[in-house]
Design a protein around this motif. Structure first.
Motif, PDB file in Angstrom:
ATOM      1  N   TYR A 104      45.253 -44.112  89.795  1.00 42.93           N
ATOM      2  CA  TYR A 104      44.741 -42.837  89.292  1.00 42.93           C
ATOM      3  C   TYR A 104      43.469 -43.057  88.471  1.00 42.93           C
ATOM      4  O   TYR A 104      42.504 -42.293  88.588  1.00 42.93           O
TER       5      TYR A 104
ATOM      6  N   VAL B  56      40.070 -39.357  83.463  1.00 41.86           N
ATOM      7  CA  VAL B  56      40.518 -40.296  82.432  1.00 41.86           C
ATOM      8  C   VAL B  56      39.625 -40.206  81.203  1.00 41.86           C
ATOM      9  O   VAL B  56      40.102 -40.150  80.070  1.00 41.86           O
TER      10      VAL B  56
ATOM     11  N   THR C  26      48.114 -44.590  82.328  1.00 42.98           N
ATOM     12  CA  THR C  26      48.116 -43.973  83.647  1.00 42.98           C
ATOM     13  C   THR C  26      48.247 -45.089  84.664  1.00 42.98           C
ATOM     14  O   THR C  26      48.311 -46.265  84.312  1.00 42.98           O
ATOM     15  N   SER C  27      48.287 -44.737  85.945  1.00 44.36           N
ATOM     16  CA  SER C  27      48.363 -45.776  86.964  1.00 44.36           C
ATOM     17  C   SER C  27      46.961 -46.315  87.241  1.00 44.36           C
ATOM     18  O   SER C  27      45.953 -45.620  87.051  1.00 44.36           O
TER      19      SER C  27
ATOM     20  N   VAL D 274      51.320 -34.624  81.350  1.00 43.79           N
ATOM     21  CA  VAL D 274      51.432 -35.772  80.456  1.00 43.79           C
ATOM     22  C   VAL D 274      52.838 -35.822  79.885  1.00 43.79           C
ATOM     23  O   VAL D 274      53.287 -34.871  79.246  1.00 43.79           O
TER      24      VAL D 274
ATOM     25  N   VAL E  18      54.593 -42.275  86.160  1.00 44.59           N
ATOM     26  CA  VAL E  18      53.150 -42.525  86.197  1.00 44.59           C
ATOM     27  C   VAL E  18      52.785 -43.328  87.440  1.00 44.59           C
ATOM     28  O   VAL E  18      51.832 -43.009  88.154  1.00 44.59           O
TER      29      VAL E  18
ATOM     30  N   GLN F  36      50.444 -37.616  85.526  1.00 42.66           N
ATOM     31  CA  GLN F  36      49.168 -38.326  85.554  1.00 42.66           C
ATOM     32  C   GLN F  36      48.995 -39.268  84.356  1.00 42.66           C
ATOM     33  O   GLN F  36      48.377 -40.327  84.482  1.00 42.66           O
ATOM     34  N   PHE F  37      49.531 -38.899  83.203  1.00 40.99           N
ATOM     35  CA  PHE F  37      49.455 -39.736  82.016  1.00 40.99           C
ATOM     36  C   PHE F  37      50.823 -39.740  81.329  1.00 40.99           C
ATOM     37  O   PHE F  37      51.628 -38.820  81.530  1.00 40.99           O
TER      38      PHE F  37
END
Length: 351
Positions: free
Chosen positions: A262, A270, A258-259, A67, A109, A115-116
Motif C-alpha cells: 500500500y 501515506v 501500513t502494508s 484506520v 493491514v 489501510q492503516f
C-alpha cells in the motif's frame, strides 16, 4: 493463583491457556465524526473500505481510508483529528475502527482490509521479524520524561502484597495483549530492580476487564493506560510503577503502520496521513484542554474524568532509538531470535 485469562509466564513458556478469555465489552468506543467500532464497521470481515485502495471514494475530492486503532487514548487521538478536520484538510476521509490491541490489526493491514493501523511498537517489530510486509509510517502515543505524568501505570490490588516492582515475582499481571510492549517494559523494570523477570505471569484481557479482575483478586495487578489508571486508583488500587517512562523516558509506545504494497502504490495517501497525524499532535500539544473537552464526544469518558487523566504525547516523527531499544530487549527476552534492521521498516515522513 488461578485466573480466567490466557497467560504467558516466560519467553520459554508462551501463550498458555488457563481458561477462556474474559468476555466483556470495551469501555471506550469511538463515536461521531465517522468513527465506528470494528464490529459496527465490518473491520476484519475481508471487505476493505470502498475505493480506499484505489484512491477513490469518500466525500468529493477526498480519499477514503480505514484506520484500526487501540481503544482508549490512541483511538481518541485519531478520532479527534478526524472530527477537527486535520485529515480532511489533507484530502482524506478517515474512518476509525477501534480494536483491542495493535497486534490484532496486523493481518487486516497486510490483507488490505484496513489501510492503516495503530499498533504498540513491539507488535510492529514482531510482525516485521516474522516477515510480514508492514512498514511504520508515523509514531503514535509517546510517554513523557516524568514518571508521575506517565499515562500508564502498573497497579495492584491492596490485598496482593505488591508495593514495588521486585514484588512482581510470582504475580499474575493483566496485559491487553500478550507478547507486546507491556510484557517488555514489565520485564525491563523487573530486571532493573534485580528481580527474576521470568517469574511473572501475564494474563491477557481487555482494559475494562482489568479493573474488576484486580478488585476481586482474579489477577494480582494490571498494566493500565488512561482513563483506566485514574479509575483504578480512585477505586483503591496500589500504584506500583510508571512502566513506559521508567523503562525509557519519551518512549514511542505506539506506531501507525501500513502494508509495504500500500505504501509503494499510494505514496501520496501515506504522506497525507502522516501530515494529518502530525497536525493532530501539534494541535493537542498547543491546546490540551480542547482535547480534554472533546474526550466525552469521542469516547465514553465522563467530563470530570477527562479533566483528571494524564495525557500521552503525540509527535508523528518515528523515533528509531526507541525502535532499537525495544529491538534489543525483544531478543533478550526471547520474543525474537535475532534483531531486525529497524531502518528497513520505517517509511520516511513527508517533507
Amino acid at each position: 493463583m488461578s485466573t480466567t485469562a490466557r497467560t504467558w509466564t516466560s519467553p520459554r513458556r508462551r501463550s498458555r491457556w488457563l481458561a477462556p478469555l474474559l468476555a466483556a465489552p470495551l469501555l471506550l468506543t469511538a463515536c461521531g465524526g465517522g468513527g465506528t467500532s470494528g464490529q459496527e464497521s465490518g473491520a476484519g470481515t475481508g471487505s476493505p473500505a470502498e475505493g480506499a485502495a484505489t484512491g477513490t471514494g469518500g466525500t468529493e475530492g477526498t480519499t477514503e481510508v480505514r484506520v484500526a486503532d487501540t481503544a482508549g487514548m490512541p483511538s481518541a487521538f485519531l478520532q479527534y483529528g478526524v472530527n477537527e478536520g486535520y485529515f480532511e484538510a489533507e484530502g482524506l476521509d478517515v474512518t476509525v475502527d477501534v480494536s483491542i490491541g495493535g497486534a490484532a490489526a496486523v493481518p487486516a493491514v497486510v490483507n488490505g482490509e484496513t489501510q492503516f493501523a495503530g499498533s504498540n511498537t513491539v507488535s510492529a517489530i514482531l510482525a516485521a521479524s516474522k516477515g510480514l510486509p508492514i512498514t511504520i509510517v508515523a509514531a503514535g502515543t509517546r510517554t513523557v520524561a516524568e514518571p508521575a505524568e506517565d499515562f500508564a501505570r502498573i497497579v495492584a490490588s491492596s490485598s496482593s502484597g505488591i508495593e514495588e516492582v521486585s514484588d512482581l515475582e510470582g504475580a499474575t499481571i493483566a496485559v491487553n495483549t500478550l507478547e507486546n510492549i507491556n510484557d517488555v517494559v514489565i520485564m525491563t523494570l523487573m530486571e532493573d530492580a534485580g528481580a527474576d523477570r521470568e517469574q511473572v505471569n501475564f494474563a491477557e484481557m481487555g482494559f475494562s476487564d482489568m479493573l474488576p479482575a484486580v478488585a476481586n483478586g482474579q489477577v494480582d495487578g494490571a498494566l493500565l493506560i488512561e482513563p483506566f489508571v485514574t479509575m483504578a486508583l480512585d477505586q483503591g488500587a496500589v500504584e506500583v510503577a510508571s512502566p513506559y517512562t521508567e523503562s525509557r523516558p519519551d518512549m514511542m509506545v505506539g506506531t501507525y503502520m501500513t502494508s509495504e504494497d500500500y505504501a509503494a502504490e499510494n505514496p501520496e495517501v501515506v504522506e497525507a496521513f502522516q501530515r494529518g497525524v502530525d497536525a493532530t499532535g501539534q494541535a493537542i500539544a498547543e491546546d490540551p484542554d480542547a482535547f480534554r473537552e472533546a474526550l466525552p464526544e469521542v469516547t465514553t469518558i465522563e467530563p470530570d474524568l477527562a479533566g483528571q487523566i494524564h495525557l500521552p504525547v503525540w509527535n508523528a516523527s518515528v523515533d528509531e532509538e526507541t525502535l532499537q531499544f525495544l529491538n534489543e530487549r525483544m531478543v533478550r527476552y526471547g520474543l525474537m531470535d535475532e534483531e531486525i534492521t529497524v531502518e528497513d521498516i520505517v517509511t520516511p515522513a513527508a517533507e
